[in-house]
Design a protein around this motif. Structure first.
Motif, PDB file in Angstrom:
ATOM      1  N   ARG A  80      50.350  57.974  30.808  1.00 13.52           N
ATOM      2  CA  ARG A  80      50.382  57.923  29.342  1.00 13.52           C
ATOM      3  C   ARG A  80      49.190  58.570  28.634  1.00 13.52           C
ATOM      4  N   ARG A  81      49.475  59.334  27.623  1.00 11.92           N
ATOM      5  CA  ARG A  81      48.492  59.865  26.673  1.00 11.92           C
ATOM      6  C   ARG A  81      47.157  60.235  27.284  1.00 11.92           C
ATOM      7  N   GLY A  82      47.163  61.049  28.288  1.00  8.14           N
ATOM      8  CA  GLY A  82      45.914  61.566  28.831  1.00  8.14           C
ATOM      9  C   GLY A  82      45.097  60.576  29.636  1.00  8.14           C
ATOM     10  N   MET A  83      45.664  59.395  29.864  1.00  5.82           N
ATOM     11  CA  MET A  83      44.957  58.441  30.714  1.00  5.82           C
ATOM     12  C   MET A  83      45.051  58.938  32.152  1.00  5.82           C
ATOM     13  N   SER A  84      43.989  58.696  32.916  1.00  4.88           N
ATOM     14  CA  SER A  84      44.048  59.191  34.289  1.00  4.88           C
ATOM     15  C   SER A  84      43.462  58.202  35.276  1.00  4.88           C
ATOM     16  N   ARG A  85      43.842  58.440  36.552  1.00  3.02           N
ATOM     17  CA  ARG A  85      43.340  57.593  37.622  1.00  3.02           C
ATOM     18  C   ARG A  85      42.959  58.476  38.796  1.00  3.02           C
ATOM     19  N   LEU A  86      41.739  58.314  39.248  1.00  2.00           N
ATOM     20  CA  LEU A  86      41.253  59.098  40.376  1.00  2.00           C
ATOM     21  C   LEU A  86      41.050  58.145  41.551  1.00  2.00           C
ATOM     22  N   THR A  87      41.689  58.458  42.686  1.00  5.47           N
ATOM     23  CA  THR A  87      41.623  57.540  43.824  1.00  5.47           C
ATOM     24  C   THR A  87      41.163  58.264  45.084  1.00  5.47           C
ATOM     25  N   CYS A  88      40.273  57.624  45.832  1.00  8.97           N
ATOM     26  CA  CYS A  88      39.949  58.130  47.164  1.00  8.97           C
ATOM     27  C   CYS A  88      39.497  56.972  48.037  1.00  8.97           C
ATOM     28  N   PHE A  89      39.339  57.225  49.314  1.00  9.29           N
ATOM     29  CA  PHE A  89      38.783  56.208  50.207  1.00  9.29           C
ATOM     30  C   PHE A  89      37.390  56.616  50.629  1.00  9.29           C
ATOM     31  N   MET A  90      36.524  55.612  50.769  1.00 12.67           N
ATOM     32  CA  MET A  90      35.168  55.884  51.224  1.00 12.67           C
ATOM     33  C   MET A  90      34.817  54.946  52.372  1.00 12.67           C
ATOM     34  N   ASP A  91      33.906  55.403  53.172  1.00 12.35           N
ATOM     35  CA  ASP A  91      33.358  54.525  54.197  1.00 12.35           C
ATOM     36  C   ASP A  91      32.054  53.970  53.638  1.00 12.35           C
ATOM     37  N   ILE A  92      32.073  52.687  53.324  1.00 11.24           N
ATOM     38  CA  ILE A  92      30.883  52.062  52.757  1.00 11.24           C
ATOM     39  C   ILE A  92      30.436  50.948  53.695  1.00 11.24           C
ATOM     40  N   ASN A  93      29.279  51.109  54.267  1.00  7.84           N
ATOM     41  CA  ASN A  93      28.757  50.154  55.261  1.00  7.84           C
ATOM     42  C   ASN A  93      29.802  49.848  56.340  1.00  7.84           C
ATOM     43  N   GLY A  94      30.506  50.882  56.757  1.00  8.93           N
ATOM     44  CA  GLY A  94      31.485  50.695  57.823  1.00  8.93           C
ATOM     45  C   GLY A  94      32.806  50.112  57.358  1.00  8.93           C
ATOM     46  N   ILE A  95      32.956  49.885  56.036  1.00 11.31           N
ATOM     47  CA  ILE A  95      34.220  49.350  55.530  1.00 11.31           C
ATOM     48  C   ILE A  95      35.025  50.461  54.858  1.00 11.31           C
ATOM     49  N   HIS A  96      36.279  50.561  55.250  1.00 11.25           N
ATOM     50  CA  HIS A  96      37.175  51.548  54.661  1.00 11.25           C
ATOM     51  C   HIS A  96      37.585  51.024  53.281  1.00 11.25           C
ATOM     52  N   THR A  97      37.023  51.589  52.228  1.00 15.56           N
ATOM     53  CA  THR A  97      37.151  51.006  50.891  1.00 15.56           C
ATOM     54  C   THR A  97      37.870  51.955  49.947  1.00 15.56           C
ATOM     55  N   LYS A  98      38.807  51.411  49.192  1.00 13.57           N
ATOM     56  CA  LYS A  98      39.490  52.217  48.187  1.00 13.57           C
ATOM     57  C   LYS A  98      38.621  52.261  46.934  1.00 13.57           C
ATOM     58  N   VAL A  99      38.458  53.465  46.374  1.00 11.41           N
ATOM     59  CA  VAL A  99      37.647  53.614  45.165  1.00 11.41           C
ATOM     60  C   VAL A  99      38.515  54.218  44.070  1.00 11.41           C
ATOM     61  N   VAL A 100      38.535  53.588  42.922  1.00 11.65           N
ATOM     62  CA  VAL A 100      39.372  54.065  41.817  1.00 11.65           C
ATOM     63  C   VAL A 100      38.514  54.276  40.578  1.00 11.65           C
ATOM     64  N   PHE A 101      38.669  55.448  39.959  1.00 11.92           N
ATOM     65  CA  PHE A 101      38.011  55.685  38.671  1.00 11.92           C
ATOM     66  C   PHE A 101      39.066  55.924  37.608  1.00 11.92           C
ATOM     67  N   PHE A 102      39.033  55.187  36.537  1.00 11.44           N
ATOM     68  CA  PHE A 102      39.965  55.431  35.441  1.00 11.44           C
ATOM     69  C   PHE A 102      39.324  56.341  34.400  1.00 11.44           C
ATOM     70  N   ASN A 103      40.115  57.310  33.931  1.00 12.77           N
ATOM     71  CA  ASN A 103      39.722  58.153  32.802  1.00 12.77           C
ATOM     72  C   ASN A 103      38.407  58.908  32.984  1.00 12.77           C
ATOM     73  N   GLN A 104      38.117  59.273  34.224  1.00  6.17           N
ATOM     74  CA  GLN A 104      36.972  60.161  34.450  1.00  6.17           C
ATOM     75  C   GLN A 104      37.424  61.270  35.400  1.00  6.17           C
ATOM     76  N   PRO A 105      38.427  62.067  34.971  1.00  7.60           N
ATOM     77  CA  PRO A 105      39.063  63.049  35.862  1.00  7.60           C
ATOM     78  C   PRO A 105      38.069  64.064  36.447  1.00  7.60           C
ATOM     79  N   TYR A 106      36.994  64.342  35.666  1.00  9.15           N
ATOM     80  CA  TYR A 106      36.013  65.335  36.114  1.00  9.15           C
ATOM     81  C   TYR A 106      35.282  64.919  37.376  1.00  9.15           C
ATOM     82  N   LEU A 107      35.359  63.651  37.730  1.00 10.91           N
ATOM     83  CA  LEU A 107      34.666  63.200  38.939  1.00 10.91           C
ATOM     84  C   LEU A 107      35.325  63.739  40.213  1.00 10.91           C
ATOM     85  N   LYS A 108      36.556  64.282  40.068  1.00 11.05           N
ATOM     86  CA  LYS A 108      37.261  64.859  41.231  1.00 11.05           C
ATOM     87  C   LYS A 108      36.394  65.922  41.903  1.00 11.05           C
ATOM     88  N   GLU A 109      35.657  66.675  41.073  1.00  9.00           N
ATOM     89  CA  GLU A 109      34.810  67.751  41.602  1.00  9.00           C
ATOM     90  C   GLU A 109      33.571  67.207  42.313  1.00  9.00           C
TER      91      GLU A 109
END
Ligand code: ADP
Ligand code: MG
Length: 656
Positions: A80-109
């Motif tokens: 909706r209306r330019g809202m966005s969701r950026l998702t990736c997985f990270m290894d944080i202290n050995g934990i496979h963690t899902k990371v989600v950023f809302f409305n910060q599409p530029y972080l993809k780079e």
């Protein structure tokens, strides 16, 4: 710009700061920041702790900074209306963690697979997911600061101004040395600096304590000044009443006053005899006997041939007060009532008597403040539920007085923290103790499935010839919500007890219909009254021992308590049945609190805890102070100390 130390005054404008041109100055003004003092007191709204934590030790729902390696390609989705969701997985202290950023599409780079990233966000331990708020590039440990700046400028820019103020100006605000020592507080300048430029949790904590104390203390001092202004010293304000006559009169009352009633009468009478104008609040739950207290004091005023007035916000209340004053004092006081519905003829008679001094006590609504209402000698003003009047209305009434003495009354028990913040400029008398022989109302909570039980209880009351109030949802309410409406409830009661017993009154009826319905209940011709709201039941029926509230979860604690106050007005045991299937924890808690206490003051404390001070009085009509750091629910003990110190400093300065 001068680099020398200058004492900050409210006149040192922000425009004098480096880098503040016309535009920036305007932006700052829009934020309410005009002088350098405002800059220093525009405190951060929050802190981001950039110190990295180990995810394995992180608490569910906490905001944390973590670091690790990006292990999946970030995926960007728009909705909706330019809202966005950026998702990736990270290894944080050995934990496979899902990371989600809302409305910060530029972080993809910026999130590059197999590379390092540090981020700040909220951790959901159950889902092993972080709701990212920002990526952190600046790797310095410690805090970054958030300000409320309405997106007009960067926090960094603002910080620069703050730093400049601290570097170039002296700052002459502080708490007295003795207070700092006693409560282990730091200099205010230092505390404010630490809030803007935090170093570690401990020093931040100490800084917050100091600023809180300062705020609360300053606020209390202001109230003391206000109180000073209200308590004008003048021999003329003395009401030199006849104490023997008053004592004699008190002995003729049909009952003995409770301890709290005696204390309250003494407080008020002491004010009368002093050469300062009275500015006092009388607090007491419904039925605690405020009317008697006020009445005795009205009698005191009458002993020197002067007059009193009671102003109330509604016609219903005016009638109630009139009836109850009449009942207790009809032999001793000449009492009249003046409201918007008083007939012309009646009014002109009353006004004539009033001007002649033939009326001791006039009870009424806003009609009292009209210009043609002229007293002979008005020396005692009583204002009921004062928060429902505007300042102008109160002042207009005050202007009519001969000797200025005002007593405010309220049936809403107010927690002490709020009492000393909103009414800190008044003297306060509290009636906490109920008249002897009064049995606390027994309250229980039932679900709708237990309707048979509820009906059985009402039946038992009827068998004992007692009356019952039933409160049910409005017709409109139940169209949208899943409620049994007042008509359905009415039908249920009619089929159980018949039309000769049950009466219905609701907001949609014409006033005549309502009045006749209520009269049938008041005169005990009908023993069950079904109604929709509190106000409509503005009647006093001591024969009522049963209050049934359907869908009780619709009401706040204070309304429930007010409703419950309709019963328990005699020496007979009364009951309150809450019928409710609460959907929220909060509503459940309210039901539990209601069943656990009948003390209005205790209840109000719980109410404050649950709702917070802003909501306590409903709309923001209360004149509650807005503190920057202090929080009235959390910091009530500090508030007490700050008040104590303010009072003592004020007294040393010769205040009253
Ligand atoms: P409030 O104005 O605080 O709601 P009221 O003054 O109307 O309370 O008192 C409620 C009832 O209690 C009245 O019927 C009153 O006569 C009675 N009452 C007041 N004080 C006492 C007392 N000390 N002992 C017995 N009954 C009392
Ligand atoms: Mg009363």
């Amino acid at each position: 710009m001068s680099a020398m130390y200058e004492v900050i005054t409210s006149k040192t404008s922000v425009s004098q700061l480096n880098g503040v041109g016309e535009k920036t100055a305007e932006k700052l003004h829009a934020l309410g920041i005009h002088d350098v003092n405002d800059v220093v007191f525009h405190l951060p709204t929050g802190y981001v702790n950039q110190s990295v934590v180990d995810l394995r030790e992180a608490v569910h729902e906490s905001s944390i900074t973590v670091e690790g390696t990006v292990v999946t390609e970030p995926k960007l989705a728009f909705f909706r209306r330019g809202m966005s969701r950026l998702t990736c997985f990270m290894d944080i202290n050995g934990i496979h963690t899902k990371v989600v950023f809302f409305n910060q599409p530029y972080l993809k780079e910026k999130l590059i697979i197999n590379e390092f990233a540090r981020l700040y966000g909220k951790f959901n331990k159950n889902k092993l997911e972080i709701n990212g708020q920002k990526l952190i590039y600046d790797t310095s440990p410690g805090y970054t600061v958030r300000y409320s700046l309405n997106k007009t400028m960067h926090a960094k820019t603002f910080s620069k101004f703050v730093r400049e103020v601290f570097e170039n100006y002296d700052f002459n605000h502080d708490l007295p040395e003795t207070i700092k020592k006693k409560y282990q507080l730091i200099p205010l300048r230092e505390a404010l600096y630490r809030l803007h430029f935090p170093a570690d949790p401990d020093s931040l904590h100490q800084a917050r304590r100091t600023v809180k104390f300062y705020e609360l203390y300053q606020f209390q001092l202001k109230l003391m000044h206000k109180r000073q202004k209200e308590r004008v010293r003048n021999e003329h304000y003395i009401i030199d009443y006849d104490i023997e006559a008053l004592k004699h009169f008190t002995r003729t009352l049909p009952f003995e006053l409770t301890g709290d009633q005696k204390t309250s009468v003494n407080d008020i009478c002491r004010d009368f005899k002093q050469n300062v104008s009275m500015h006092r609040l009388l607090q007491g739950d419904v039925g605690s006997g405020k009317t008697i207290v006020a009445g005795i004091c009205v009698y005191a005023v009458k002993t020197i041939g002067e007059q009193s007035v009671v102003m109330v916000p509604t016609e219903v209340l005016a009638n109630q007060h009139y009836e109850s004053f009449k009942e207790t004092f009809k032999e001793e006081l000449t009492i009249e009532k003046l409201t918007g519905t008083t007939s012309k003829k009646e009014k002109s008679r009353i006004l004539e008597d009033l001007a002649m001094g033939n009326i001791d006590l006039l009870i009424g609504t806003h009609a009292l403040i009209e210009d043609d209402v002229v007293f002979n000698r008005l020396s005692f003003i009583i204002i009921d539920e004062q928060h429902r009047f505007g300042v102008n209305q109160r002042q207009k009434l005050q202007k009519k007085s001969y000797r200025k003495n005002i007593l405010y009354m309220t049936a809403t028990p107010i927690p002490r923290t709020l009492s000393i913040t909103t009414f800190g400029d008044m003297d306060v008398s509290i009636i906490r103790e109920m008249p002897k022989g009064r049995k606390p109302v027994i309250t229980s909570w039932h679900t709708f499935d237990e309707l048979d039980y509820v009906m059985g209880e009402v039946k038992a009351a009827l068998n004992a010839e007692h009356s019952t109030y039933v409160v049910a949802p409005l017709i409109e309410e139940s169209e949208t919500l899943d409620l049994k409406n007042v008509n359905e409830i009415y039908q249920i009661f009619i089929s159980a007890f018949g039309e000769d017993t049950v009466e219905l009154v609701h907001g949609r009826m014409k006033p005549e219909e309502k009045n006749s319905g209520m009269e049938l209940f008041e005169t005990l011709q009908k023993k069950v009254l079904i109604s929709t709201t509190v106000i409509e039941v503005g009647i006093n029926v001591p024969n009522a021992t049963m209050m049934v509230i359907f869908n009780a979860e619709r009401f706040g604690l204070s309304t429930l308590h007010q409703l419950r106050g309709r019963v328990g007005r005699s020496d007979k045991q009364s009951y309150c049945l809450l019928v409710s299937q609460p959907q929220t924890d909060n509503a459940k808690l309210r039901m539990e609190i209601m069943t656990s206490t009948s003390d209005g003051f205790e209840l109000s404390e719980r109410d404050l805890e649950m709702r917070g001070p802003g909501d306590f009085f409903g709309v923001r009509q209360s004149g509650l102070p807005q503190f920057k750091v202090a929080d009235l629910t959390e910091d009530y003990r500090m508030l007490e100390y700050a008040r104590k110190e303010a009072v003592s400093v004020f007294e040393q300065m010769g205040g009253v």
